[in-house]
Write an enzyme that holds these catalytic residues in place. Structure first.
Site: not given
Ligand code: BES
Ligand code: ZN
Ligand code: MN
Length: 496
Positions: A274, A285, A348
């Site tokens: 990230k 998370d 997931r």
């Molecule tokens: N934990 C994140 C989602 C998230 C984002 C929670 C902001 C709280 C605030 C999750 O694991 C994630 O990174 N999801 C990705 C999925 C993508 C890579 C398909 C996302 O939402 O960008």
């Molecule tokens: Zn996550």
């Molecule tokens: Mn993630």
């Protein structure tokens, strides 16, 4: 400023006024305050001068005249009194708590005209105070010499005709407060302090409430074939855990209800790392798992008449020489294979094995998972609603109703074959990311492949578990979202 409230319930005749705050609730309409004989005239006059009309959550705060047995007279508006939900009573309690300030004692006269006070409503008011009082200050070392931050002890007496029943309902309300505040605390705790093993320790602590707790280690998960969950964990120096909680408050042999939580104690994104901005928020998370442990705490502490399972998938998502790569293919406990497209779509993967394990072992009547699953749900719904995805209309509607009552609201999102095909993979049974479009929905479709025919709901709480706007009953970054919602669902559907 944080406060400790000692709350008791009394009848008007039991209660002796001392110098403190008198709080009375009034509805919309011409000035009231008739609840107490002596201060009524003072309140009526002040209402006229201040233009106070009892609109919901407005406050009239008066320094009492010197003959008064009270120091301050506070009137809290309730708005239209005939459509007050549980959440409105919580907010009233939270709002009230915010104006107590330095008071040592507060008397709340609840039986205002038209208010139709029941034991549950009185207990909700008190619960609002307890929820408002929570603050995360374990790591603030300077609070002791700052007067404003020193915790205040406030004795609150709620005077109502239904005081005996209210005191009983308050026992359950305290269990709810403890569960919500536990969930908040875990979300707020820094990730160096709260790893998977430490989180599992918090789960184990529920044994003192009569919850049966098993903690599965990496070796046990490997034997079960949980390749999806373990793939996420392999980049972290801290080993994963799966916590399995059972509360047996229902009749023996009754099919349990199950709650499953995403517990990623920190999500760097892994190799698909990230950006730096706001990455610290990813300590939250594990908000789904926090809600599940908070709920199990509440159910056990109030001895809920239900058989409930709680499953927490606890891992850390880190980049490392041993971390999972995009292109890897893992085999889940279900036998289905998954091509990793993006190591940041890790929640997931954790849930795939946790849901399958839950379904296979417990054959629950329903399965509800909570997860801070996608950033896309924040784009769609903001912080106002959690996303609801379900394969069962009855369950979905019960959840929507519980959301309205509790104020932890949900918005139902679609599922369907055309969304499902987006996550078909060239090389494996499915891939873990379907790209940007419909990101929350394709994530839900992924989970759906691991629940079989079980009536199931997925709550995407990425926008509500943390960082949502502060309000009357929550002043903390970690909100504890989900605990009250699901406690309400259990009350409505299994204990009514
Ligand atoms: N934990 C994140 C989602 C998230 C984002 C929670 C902001 C709280 C605030 C999750 O694991 C994630 O990174 N999801 C990705 C999925 C993508 C890579 C398909 C996302 O939402 O960008
Ligand atoms: Zn996550
Ligand atoms: Mn993630």
């Amino acid at each position: 400023m944080s406060s400790n409230f000692t709350i008791r319930f009394a009848s008007a005749s039991q209660h002796e006024a001392d110098l403190g705050i008198l709080l009375t609730l009034v509805g919309d309409g011409p000035a009231a305050g008739a609840a107490v004989a002596d201060p009524a005239a003072v309140i009526a006059r002040a209402s006229g001068i201040a233009g106070f009309s009892g609109k919901r959550l407005t406050v009239l705060d008066i320094v009492a005249p010197h003959q008064s047995p009270f120091g301050r007279l506070v009137v809290l508006g309730c708005g239209k009194v005939d459509d007050l939900k549980s959440y409105d009573w919580l907010r009233a309690g939270g709002k009230a708590a915010s104006i107590f300030k330095r008071a040592k004692s507060v008397t709340v006269f609840l039986d205002a005209p038209g208010l139709d006070v029941t034991a549950q409503k009185a207990a909700d008011l008190a619960l609002g105070m307890l929820l408002r009082a929570y603050s995360f200050d374990a790591y603030k070392t300077k609070k002791a010499d700052d007067d404003d931050k020193a915790p205040q002890s406030i004795d609150v007496t709620i005077v109502t005709a239904v005081h005996a029943e209210a005191a009983a309902a308050f026992e359950a309300a305290q269990a709810v407060a403890a569960g919500v505040n536990l969930a908040r605390e875990l979300v707020n705790l820094p990730p160096n302090v709260l790893g998977p093993v430490e989180f599992a320790g918090h789960a184990k602590a529920l044994e003192t409430l009569g919850v049966e707790v098993e903690i599965l280690t990496e070796t046990e998960m490997r034997e079960l074939g949980m390749g999806a969950l373990l793939g996420v964990a392999q980049g972290s120096a801290r080993p994963p855990r799966l916590a399995v909680l059972q509360w047996k408050g229902g009749t023996q042999g009754e099919t349990p209800v199950a709650f499953v939580g995403k517990g990623v104690v920190f999500d760097t994104g892994g190799i698909s790392i990230k950006p730096a901005a706001n990455m610290e928020d990813m300590k939250g998370d594990m908000g789904g798992a926090a809600a599940v442990i908070g709920l199990m705490h509440t159910l056990a502490a109030r001895k809920a008449k239900v058989n409930a399972i709680g499953i927490l998938g606890l891992v850390e998502n880190m980049p490392d020489g041993n971390a999972q790569r995009p292109g890897d293919i893992v085999t889940s406990m279900s036998g289905q294979t998954i091509e990793i497209i993006n190591t940041d779509a890790e929640g997931r993967l954790v849930l795939a094995d946790a849901l399958w394990y839950c379904k296979e072992r417990f054959k629950p009547s329903i399965m509800i998972n909570l997860a801070t699953l996608t950033g896309a749900i924040l784009v769609a719904l903001g912080t106002q609603h959690a996303g609801l995805f379900s394969n069962d209309d009855e369950l979905a509607n019960a959840l929507l109703a519980a959301g309205e009552e509790s104020g932890e609201t949900l918005w139902r999102m679609p599922l369907g074959k055309d969304y499902d095909k987006i996550i078909d993979s060239k090389f494996a049974d499915m891939k873990n990311s379907g790209g940007r479009y419909a990101g929350s929905i394709t994530a839900a479709q992924f989970l759906k492949r691991f629940v079989g025919d079980t009536p199931w709901a997925h709550l995407d709480v990425a926008g509500t578990a943390m960082g949502s706007p502060l309000n009357e009953i929550n002043q903390s970054w970690g909100s504890g979202y989900g605990v009250r919602l699901l406690d309400q669902l259990v009350r409505d559907r299994y204990e009514a």
